[in-house]
Design an enzyme around this catalytic site. Structure first.
Site, mmCIF file in Angstrom:
data_model
loop_
_atom_site.group_PDB
_atom_site.id
_atom_site.type_symbol
_atom_site.label_atom_id
_atom_site.label_comp_id
_atom_site.label_asym_id
_atom_site.label_seq_id
_atom_site.Cartn_x
_atom_site.Cartn_y
_atom_site.Cartn_z
ATOM 1 N N GLY A 66 0.851 -1.191 0.000
ATOM 2 C CA GLY A 66 0.000 0.000 0.000
ATOM 3 C C GLY A 66 0.882 1.234 0.000
ATOM 4 N N GLY A 67 0.290 2.349 -0.462
ATOM 5 C CA GLY A 67 1.051 3.584 -0.521
ATOM 6 C C GLY A 67 0.306 4.742 0.117
ATOM 7 N N ALA A 82 -1.318 5.051 6.048
ATOM 8 C CA ALA A 82 -0.925 4.016 7.003
ATOM 9 C C ALA A 82 0.337 3.314 6.517
ATOM 10 C CB ALA A 82 -2.062 3.011 7.186
ATOM 11 N N PHE A 93 -16.305 18.680 14.694
ATOM 12 C CA PHE A 93 -16.770 17.572 13.865
ATOM 13 C C PHE A 93 -17.837 16.832 14.651
ATOM 14 C CE2 PHE A 93 -14.450 15.335 10.181
ATOM 15 C CZ PHE A 93 -14.365 16.492 9.448
ATOM 16 N N TRP A 99 2.195 -2.266 -8.575
ATOM 17 C CA TRP A 99 2.278 -3.688 -8.221
ATOM 18 C C TRP A 99 1.121 -3.992 -7.275
ATOM 19 C CZ3 TRP A 99 6.880 -7.181 -8.358
ATOM 20 C CH2 TRP A 99 7.891 -6.708 -9.229
ATOM 21 N N GLN A 158 -19.908 2.432 7.339
ATOM 22 C CA GLN A 158 -20.382 3.800 7.593
ATOM 23 C C GLN A 158 -20.956 4.429 6.322
ATOM 24 O OE1 GLN A 158 -17.637 7.341 8.726
ATOM 25 N NE2 GLN A 158 -18.930 6.879 10.485
ATOM 26 N N HIS A 191 -21.884 7.977 4.890
ATOM 27 C CA HIS A 191 -21.663 9.390 5.176
ATOM 28 C C HIS A 191 -22.937 10.143 4.841
ATOM 29 C CE1 HIS A 191 -19.933 13.389 5.261
ATOM 30 N NE2 HIS A 191 -18.819 12.878 5.751
ATOM 31 N N LEU A 204 -17.652 12.986 -2.023
ATOM 32 C CA LEU A 204 -17.912 13.405 -0.653
ATOM 33 C C LEU A 204 -18.019 14.925 -0.512
ATOM 34 C CD1 LEU A 204 -18.020 12.272 2.319
ATOM 35 C CD2 LEU A 204 -15.751 13.247 2.521
ATOM 36 N N GLU A 219 -17.836 16.599 6.213
ATOM 37 C CA GLU A 219 -18.523 16.974 7.440
ATOM 38 C C GLU A 219 -18.089 18.369 7.889
ATOM 39 O OE1 GLU A 219 -18.709 13.689 10.016
ATOM 40 O OE2 GLU A 219 -18.595 14.891 11.820
ATOM 41 N N ARG A 225 -22.257 10.512 12.578
ATOM 42 C CA ARG A 225 -22.612 10.224 11.197
ATOM 43 C C ARG A 225 -23.768 9.261 11.033
ATOM 44 N NH1 ARG A 225 -16.677 10.166 8.393
ATOM 45 N NH2 ARG A 225 -16.515 12.419 8.562
ATOM 46 N N HIS A 266 -19.244 5.017 2.836
ATOM 47 C CA HIS A 266 -18.091 5.860 3.071
ATOM 48 C C HIS A 266 -16.887 5.154 3.685
ATOM 49 C CE1 HIS A 266 -15.960 9.579 3.611
ATOM 50 N NE2 HIS A 266 -15.921 9.470 4.917
ATOM 51 N N ARG A 271 -17.532 4.995 13.239
ATOM 52 C CA ARG A 271 -16.328 5.805 13.372
ATOM 53 C C ARG A 271 -16.685 7.284 13.439
ATOM 54 N NH1 ARG A 271 -13.201 8.862 9.401
ATOM 55 N NH2 ARG A 271 -14.645 8.330 7.761
ATOM 56 N N ASN A 279 -11.325 10.514 12.830
ATOM 57 C CA ASN A 279 -10.600 9.477 13.571
ATOM 58 C C ASN A 279 -9.904 8.474 12.660
ATOM 59 O OD1 ASN A 279 -10.767 10.212 16.222
ATOM 60 N ND2 ASN A 279 -12.324 8.709 16.806
HETATM 61 C C1 LIG Z 1 -13.877 11.116 0.321
HETATM 62 C C2 LIG Z 1 -13.354 10.727 1.666
HETATM 63 C C3 LIG Z 1 -13.005 11.687 2.581
HETATM 64 C C4 LIG Z 1 -12.493 11.347 3.822
HETATM 65 N N1 LIG Z 1 -12.199 12.323 4.728
HETATM 66 C C5 LIG Z 1 -11.714 11.966 5.935
HETATM 67 C C6 LIG Z 1 -11.416 12.955 6.921
HETATM 68 O O1 LIG Z 1 -11.586 14.145 6.680
HETATM 69 N N2 LIG Z 1 -10.920 12.562 8.102
HETATM 70 C C7 LIG Z 1 -10.688 11.247 8.389
HETATM 71 O O2 LIG Z 1 -10.212 10.966 9.477
HETATM 72 N N3 LIG Z 1 -10.958 10.295 7.484
HETATM 73 C C8 LIG Z 1 -11.471 10.615 6.258
HETATM 74 N N4 LIG Z 1 -11.751 9.635 5.364
HETATM 75 C C9 LIG Z 1 -11.313 8.269 5.610
HETATM 76 C C10 LIG Z 1 -9.824 8.152 5.338
HETATM 77 O O3 LIG Z 1 -9.478 8.960 4.243
HETATM 78 C C11 LIG Z 1 -9.376 6.755 5.022
HETATM 79 O O4 LIG Z 1 -9.891 5.871 5.958
HETATM 80 C C12 LIG Z 1 -7.864 6.652 5.054
HETATM 81 O O5 LIG Z 1 -7.288 7.629 4.225
HETATM 82 C C13 LIG Z 1 -7.382 5.301 4.665
HETATM 83 O O6 LIG Z 1 -5.991 5.325 4.569
HETATM 84 P P1 LIG Z 1 -5.147 4.012 4.412
HETATM 85 O O7 LIG Z 1 -3.731 4.410 4.472
HETATM 86 O O8 LIG Z 1 -5.626 2.989 5.342
HETATM 87 O O9 LIG Z 1 -5.504 3.481 2.948
HETATM 88 P P2 LIG Z 1 -5.516 4.186 1.515
HETATM 89 O O10 LIG Z 1 -5.130 5.588 1.543
HETATM 90 O O11 LIG Z 1 -6.804 3.803 0.886
HETATM 91 O O12 LIG Z 1 -4.348 3.439 0.774
HETATM 92 C C14 LIG Z 1 -4.447 2.113 0.361
HETATM 93 C C15 LIG Z 1 -3.226 1.805 -0.451
HETATM 94 O O13 LIG Z 1 -3.108 0.427 -0.660
HETATM 95 C C16 LIG Z 1 -2.848 0.147 -2.003
HETATM 96 N N5 LIG Z 1 -3.373 -1.191 -2.231
HETATM 97 C C17 LIG Z 1 -4.621 -1.640 -1.998
HETATM 98 N N6 LIG Z 1 -4.695 -2.945 -2.258
HETATM 99 C C18 LIG Z 1 -3.459 -3.333 -2.645
HETATM 100 C C19 LIG Z 1 -2.889 -4.573 -3.027
HETATM 101 N N7 LIG Z 1 -3.608 -5.681 -3.033
HETATM 102 N N8 LIG Z 1 -1.590 -4.591 -3.377
HETATM 103 C C20 LIG Z 1 -0.836 -3.461 -3.366
HETATM 104 N N9 LIG Z 1 -1.333 -2.279 -2.997
HETATM 105 C C21 LIG Z 1 -2.617 -2.227 -2.633
HETATM 106 C C22 LIG Z 1 -3.459 1.265 -2.765
HETATM 107 O O14 LIG Z 1 -2.790 1.464 -3.955
HETATM 108 C C23 LIG Z 1 -3.196 2.426 -1.823
HETATM 109 O O15 LIG Z 1 -1.917 2.921 -2.050
HETATM 110 C C24 LIG Z 1 -12.313 9.986 4.140
HETATM 111 C C25 LIG Z 1 -12.670 9.020 3.224
HETATM 112 C C26 LIG Z 1 -13.240 9.364 2.020
HETATM 113 C C27 LIG Z 1 -13.738 8.285 1.121
#
Ligand SMILES: Cc1cc2nc3c(=O)[nH]c(=O)nc-3n(C[C@H](O)[C@H](O)[C@H](O)COP(=O)(O)OP(=O)(O)OC[C@H]3O[C@@H](n4cnc5c(N)ncnc54)[C@H](O)[C@@H]3O)c2cc1C
Ligand code: SF4
Ligand code: FES
Lengths: 249, 568
Positions: B12-13, B16, B120, B158, B233, B235, B245, B248, B279, B344, B379, B383
């Site tokens: 993932g990129g 997290a 929020f 990849w 969830q 939204h 989106l 909020e 929410r 969401h 959630r 958060n």
């Molecule tokens: C429109 C929108 C607005 C939001 N706004 C907020 C906010 O204001 N505040 C808040 O707290 N939360 C918000 N959220 C929630 C929050 O953005 C996400 O929960 C959070 O960014 C998830 O981050 P992540 O690092 O877990 O995953 P992501 O950022 O989704 O990254 C996943 C990564 O994994 C990679 N990947 C996936 N599957 C594979 C695989 N099999 N092999 C290799 N790579 C893979 C993808 O390429 C990507 O790089 C929002 C969500 C949405 C939809």
């Protein structure tokens, strides 16, 4: 349309001719355009259209996508002679009977609409694209006034889509030129009150392959889907360079 | 040729994943990031409203504390969150936010020049740190910069398709290099998933198109249970039409919700918190208005910002204004925005502890793909960005410790080959698939089934139908065809493969929801309207078997606050 989940209403339906650039360098086929006739709905975007083609016309089509809301920078393309984000461009706004879709010009094609962005990222990396400050950080946040924060405003909006880079004649002719996106990023740190990297960075932009390669052609400003003024940043850096040479900074 | 190998492989990129990579790299290990799209294209970039931490920067937030943040989180979760995990997250929050600020994140500022915070939903204080309405973009670009600074190796485009596990220990992955279509075995002593949520199992999703849940599915097939997947969830405010989106933050800045009669209907549902209820409650209120005929034709209500004035909108909500003008032709300075609830966020995910560790040694997960659990049944806004950076850091640190303490020190060639062989068989079978069924049709039906029948309001009859419908779609999937058999950049094949995973996730969500005979947080049943702590204060665990998920349950850690009624 699977992306928007909105069913086309019959009254919305009309057809449009789409010519899509096709090329797979791994085969002997020459680059060419394939033509399709596609039913178009009221709010259909170029990205919706590409998915329509992928799902219903030709599974071999390659393109990039992610957010579908103009924030991830995946989908910059050359549409009817203009730089555009596929996901932000509605077909009806093109006001054209025929639509031509090409990859970002002047970048190597990996397949169809997917280009090799490595030269773009390489420039990005070269300007040391991160806050430089070796002093011990404060216990809480750095204090930065709202006015100082505002100075970075449109620079931090860059989505690294590469459109400006692809549009710049100086980038086409000088492989070493940093280009508008990298220089914009560089300036973003220059104006950040938390950054202490000015000295190192001056070396990076005050040279032939840096700001002095820019001839203020403004293609980048026109190409940018986020309405960012890269030329302003480049001019700002030029002024800085001159001031430094004159011993003013 | 020996297999590729890294001590710690991050999948993932997004936020997290990159945060985990940075931590492991700082520990001096050989780290690589493998991601389906370039890191800055990850879904995190689209987050808008902000990220929570009890910094007490806002005028009205001076009394805020970590403990209050933890309590709001637990109450918001409808008491399904594990309380020690919520306390850990909220205690780490200020550290991680200051760190992002020190790394250059362009947060908006207060008059005193501190990180600005806005109110929020479901929070007692203005606690949500923001960068205008582009917080995810600001955080992710900053995080990527830090990854570049540390020279972290990135494999772009990849996709990881399976985990290599031997005797309960993770030894690497099998991944698809999209550009040439090769399946590649990659050895690793520790693997950390930051693969994001599963939004696109649903129709009307606010998520990026790439949010397919593939990481969750890969972990599930490898024997890691998925936890609390029925909690999805919705939204309250997504744009009517394409469900982009509308943060909020728009309500945080003072926006009103109005039905077709112009009434601020939240008066009826959350008289104190009004538009800033949590929410689940606001989404249900909007849906009730629509269902009872007080919405606009097509099924939407209005989010009215006009009274905020041009200055505030331009300064605090510029992206929202752009989105609204661009996609529905409405300038929120002049006219209300048409909105409806949309899928969401996935509260559930890969079962981990607060260090990201799973039942498989050396396999970690963090961010939206994981379920620690801190969000429980619902959630709180702000958060989940927090979760990504807190648990990204923690899992990176823990994985590094694990590798240092006893890493295997190299790939197990025999094992990797064996797994590659198995994966390749599956992949080639699909590549040759020549049945009558069309993947696009199955995908559309799945999404529609999930949003219609396992949506905001749920009942036994509808969910049973959904389970049946998904089963039928799984059968049809076995007779599918792929349109393109070439290797290079074969999106058709990858998306079709992922569709199989999505159907399995849909099955887990639907069955888990059908099982749970109560209403809690986002899981609102019209046939079991009350929360039932006596029978259901427990986590759902879904285990993979060849015949579909097997469910059992795990106790919730209730350490500090006894469950109480949730009123706002
Ligand atoms: C429109 C929108 C607005 C939001 N706004 C907020 C906010 O204001 N505040 C808040 O707290 N939360 C918000 N959220 C929630 C929050 O953005 C996400 O929960 C959070 O960014 C998830 O981050 P992540 O690092 O877990 O995953 P992501 O950022 O989704 O990254 C996943 C990564 O994994 C990679 N990947 C996936 N599957 C594979 C695989 N099999 N092999 C290799 N790579 C893979 C993808 O390429 C990507 O790089 C929002 C969500 C949405 C939809
Ligand atoms: S400055 Fe504009 S055109 Fe250039 S990369 Fe950034 S967003 Fe794209
Ligand atoms: S898909 Fe993200 S900018 Fe177009």
């Amino acid at each position: 349309m699977s992306i928007t989940d909105t069913k086309p209403r019959p009254e919305d339906l009309r057809s449009v001719i789409v010519n899509v650039f096709r090329f797979d360098p791994a085969t002997t086929d020459e680059p060419h355009y394939d033509s399709y006739k596609v039913p178009m709905t009221g709010s259909m975007t170029v990205l919706d259209l590409l998915f329509y083609l992928l799902e219903h016309e030709d599974g071999s089509l390659a393109f990039r996508y992610a957010c579908r809301e103009a924030i991830c920078g995946s989908c910059a393309l050359y549409v009817n002679g203009t730089y555009r984000l596929a996901c932000k461009t509605q077909l009806k706004d093109l006001k054209a009977e025929e639509i031509s879709i090409s990859p970002l010009p002047h970048l190597k094609v990996i397949k169809d609409l997917v280009v090799d962005m490595d030269p773009f990222w390489e420039k990005y990396e070269r300007i040391r694209p991160y806050l430089i400050n070796d002093e011990a950080p404060p216990e809480k946040e750095f204090i930065q006034s709202a006015a100082d924060r505002l100075k970075m405003d449109d620079m931090v909006d860059c989505i690294l889509c590469g459109a400006c880079h692809s549009s710049c004649p100086q980038v086409w002719t000088d492989e070493e030129y940093l280009g508008p996106a990298a220089l914009l990023k560089l300036n973003r740190f220059t104006v950040d009150t938390r950054d202490r990297g000015n000295k190192e960075r001056t070396k990076l932009f005050d040279n032939e392959q840096g700001v002095w390669r820019c001839h203020t052609i403004f293609n980048c400003v026109e190409a940018c889907p986020k309405s960012i003024n890269q030329t302003y940043s480049i001019q700002h850096l030029k002024r800085r360079a001159v001031a430094r040479r004159l011993g003013m900074k | 040729m020996p297999s590729m190998y890294h001590q710690v492989l991050i999948v993932g990129g997004g936020l997290a994943a990159l945060r985990a990579a940075i931590e492991a790299k700082e520990a001096g290990l050989d780290v690589a990031v493998m991601t389906r799209v370039h890191p800055v294209r990850s879904h995190s970039v689209a987050a808008q409203g902000g990220v929570n931490a009890a910094l007490a920067n806002a005028e009205k937030g001076r009394d805020d504390t970590i403990e209050k943040h933890a309590f709001d989180t637990v109450k918001g979760s409808d008491f399904l969150a594990d309380q020690p995990a919520a306390i850990t997250m909220t205690a780490d929050a200020p550290l991680r936010i200051y760190e992002m600020e020190h790394w250059g994140c362009p947060f908006s500022r207060t008059d005193e020049g501190k990180i600005a915070q806005r109110p929020f939903g479901g929070a007692g204080y203005p606690r949500t740190c923001y960068a205008a309405d582009k917080t995810g973009h600001a955080l992710l670009h900053t995080m990527y910069e830090q990854a570049v600074k540390r020279n972290i190796k990135i494999y772009e485009e990849w996709t990881v398709l399976s985990l290599v596990i031997d005797g309960g220990v993770c030894r690497g992955v099998i991944a698809l290099n999209l550009r040439d279509g090769d399946l590649v075995p990659v050895g690793a002593d520790a693997v950390i998933f930051g693969t994001g949520g599963t939004g696109r199992v649903y129709g009307r999703s606010t998520n990026s198109i790439i949010v397919t849940g593939s990481g969750m599915a890969v972990a599930y097939y490898a024997g890691v249970p998925l936890k609390d997947m029925e909690f999805i969830q919705f939204h309250p405010t997504s744009l009517f039409g394409n469900n982009v989106l509308i943060t909020e933050g728009a309500r945080g800045e003072g926006g009103y919700l109005r039905n077709a009669n112009g009434e601020r209907f939240m008066e009826k549902y959350a008289p104190k918190a009004m538009e800033l209820g949590p929410r689940d409650i606001v989404a249900r209120s909007i849906q009730t208005e629509i269902n009872e005929g007080r919405g606009f034709p097509g099924g939407y209500v209005h989010l009215d910002l006009t009274h905020l004035g041009a200055k505030k909108i331009l300064e605090r909500l510029p992206a929202i204004r752009d989105i609204s003008i661009n996609f529905v032709g409405v300038d929120p300075i002049e006219k209300p925005i048409p909105i409806q609830p949309g899928q969401h966020y996935s509260m559930g995910g890969i079962d981990t502890d607060a260090d990201g560790a799973t039942v498989i040694k050396g396999f970690y997960a963090a961010g939206e793909c994981a379920c620690v659990s801190v969000h429980g049944a619902n959630r709180l806004g702000g958060n989940s960005l927090l979760e990504t950076i807190v648990f990204g850091q923690r899992s990176g640190a823990h994985a590094a410790g694990y590798v240092r303490g006893g890493g295997k020190g190299g790939p197990d060639e025999r094992l990797l080959r064996e797994h590659l062989h198995r994966m390749r068989e599956r992949w080639e079978d699909l590549r040759a698939a020549d049945g009558p069924e069309d993947p696009a049709a199955i995908r559309d039906l799945m999404k529609e089934t999930m949003i219609e029948k396992v949506g905001i309001f749920r009942d036994e009859a509808q969910m049973s139908e959904a389970v049946e419908a998904i089963k039928k779609l799984q059968e049809r999937y076995r007779r599918i065809h792929v349109g393109y058999r070439g290797r290079r950049f074969n999106l058709d094949l990858l998306r079709t493969y992922e569709l199989g995973m999505k159907l399995d996730l849909a099955e887990i969500i639907a069955k888990g929801a059908l099982n749970r005979q109560e209403s809690r947080g986002s899981h609102a049943r019209t046939d079991y309207k009350e929360r039932d702590d006596a029978n259901w204060l427990k986590h759902t665990m879904a285990h993979h078997t060849p015949d579909g998920p097997r469910f059992d349950f795990k106790a919730v850690e209730v350490t500090k606050w006894q469950p109480e009624a949730r009123r706002y």
